[in-house]
Design an enzyme around this catalytic site. Structure first.
Site, mmCIF file in Angstrom:
data_model
loop_
_atom_site.group_PDB
_atom_site.id
_atom_site.type_symbol
_atom_site.label_atom_id
_atom_site.label_comp_id
_atom_site.label_asym_id
_atom_site.label_seq_id
_atom_site.Cartn_x
_atom_site.Cartn_y
_atom_site.Cartn_z
ATOM 1 N N ASP A 70 51.658 41.917 46.821
ATOM 2 C CA ASP A 70 50.341 41.561 46.335
ATOM 3 C C ASP A 70 50.287 40.017 46.302
ATOM 4 O OD1 ASP A 70 47.830 42.074 44.798
ATOM 5 O OD2 ASP A 70 48.951 41.068 43.209
ATOM 6 N N ASP A 79 47.371 37.725 44.311
ATOM 7 C CA ASP A 79 46.840 37.141 43.071
ATOM 8 C C ASP A 79 47.588 37.656 41.851
ATOM 9 O OD1 ASP A 79 44.085 35.642 43.728
ATOM 10 O OD2 ASP A 79 44.326 37.349 45.061
ATOM 11 N N ASP A 135 50.941 43.107 40.268
ATOM 12 C CA ASP A 135 50.739 42.668 38.881
ATOM 13 C C ASP A 135 49.642 43.459 38.184
ATOM 14 O OD1 ASP A 135 48.716 41.313 40.553
ATOM 15 O OD2 ASP A 135 48.096 40.418 38.649
HETATM 16 O O1 LIG Z 1 45.863 40.816 43.333
HETATM 17 P P1 LIG Z 1 45.285 40.772 44.705
HETATM 18 O O2 LIG Z 1 46.001 39.804 45.606
HETATM 19 O O3 LIG Z 1 45.126 42.131 45.326
HETATM 20 O O4 LIG Z 1 43.786 40.185 44.574
HETATM 21 C C1 LIG Z 1 43.015 40.602 43.514
HETATM 22 C C2 LIG Z 1 41.718 39.893 43.302
HETATM 23 O O5 LIG Z 1 41.417 38.986 44.263
HETATM 24 C C3 LIG Z 1 41.643 39.289 41.931
HETATM 25 O O6 LIG Z 1 42.016 40.168 40.902
HETATM 26 MG MG LIG Z 2 47.335 40.957 41.953
#
Ligand SMILES: O=P(O)(O)OC[C@H](O)CO
Ligand SMILES: [Mg+2]
Length: 238
Positions: free
Chosen positions: A20, A22, A182
């Site tokens: 992942d 963010d 996360d």
């Molecule tokens: O956690 P990611 O990388 O899937 O991105 C999530 C969104 O952009 C923000 O929560």
């Molecule tokens: Mg994330």
């Protein structure tokens, strides 16, 4: 669920690793929090961690719908207007995004040992580009990436992780893939894809929402690759 202690036995045998972005590799979740708190307070509402937990990890429009529903902003702002409003502030913040502890060491370690690594982020491609402004070299280590705009069904649907795995040739069995996440929605997606999942949640996230992962870590620095059949970090800690 394992605890990550040194006495822990082997937790699994994986060959491919999916990250992942963010809140896991990049410290970007705080940007969303600041902007959304500001917007909520304009409508006399509070942006809580309970609400954030429901939004994080989702594609932008799905997170926006959750916010409008949960704060009962129907008739005041549409999800689309919410996204437009927050964009200017986010566009200024994203290029300053910093790596989270342990992210660089882990990625460089896996890459150095030829372990296939890829990225599966709900961020759309334009945001991905802004967020990785300072980290082009590191993100170039990924074999490939799937962004939120490339899948119809965002997390918690398994699609993004299945698509990410399918891009390797030959494609691994999902059971051979380890996902780092996360967000509760991301953990659900990884498990729905049939993959192992390590969750590295924000300290503010209610631990009741962290139950679905195979292992919970406070930081990527705590990860022990050998517990998953991956090469251990060098003994000198480099
Ligand atoms: O956690 P990611 O990388 O899937 O991105 C999530 C969104 O952009 C923000 O929560
Ligand atoms: Mg994330």
């Amino acid at each position: 669920m394992g605890s990550g202690s040194s006495a822990e036995p082997t937790l699994g045998k994986v060959t491919h690793v999916v990250f992942d972005m963010d809140g896991l590799l990049l410290d970007t979740e705080g940007f969303y929090t600041v902007v959304q708190q500001r917007l909520a307070s304009r409508f006399g509402k509070e942006f809580t961690w309970e609400l954030k937990a429901k939004m994080m990890g989702k594609k932008a429009i799905e997170a926006a719908r959750t916010l409008v529903d949960e704060l009962d902003l129907h008739g005041k702002i549409t999800p689309e207007e919410f996204l437009t409003e927050r964009e200017e502030a986010l566009d200024e913040m994203f290029p300053t995004a910093q790596l989270l502890p342990g992210a660089e060491r882990l990625l460089r370690h896996l890459h150095a040992h030829g372990i296939p690594v890829c990225l599966a982020t709900s961020s759309h491609l334009r945001h991905y580009s802004l967020k990785t402004t300072l980290h082009g070299d590191l993100f170039a280590l990924f074999n490939h990436r799937v962004t939120g705009d490339q899948v119809s069904n965002g997390k918690p649907a398994p699609d993004i992780f299945l698509q990410a795995a399918s891009l390797w040739q030959p494609a691994p069995d999902p059971a051979s893939c380890l996902v780092f996440e996360d967000a509760p929605s991301g953990v659900q997606a990884a498990k729905a894809a049939g993959m192992s999942c390590i969750m590295v949640p924000d300290p503010n996230l209610d631990r009741k929402l962290c139950g679905g992962a195979d292992l919970l870590l406070d930081s990527l620095e705590q990860f022990r690759p050998e517990q998953w059949g991956l090469p251990p970090f060098p003994a000198d800690g480099s």
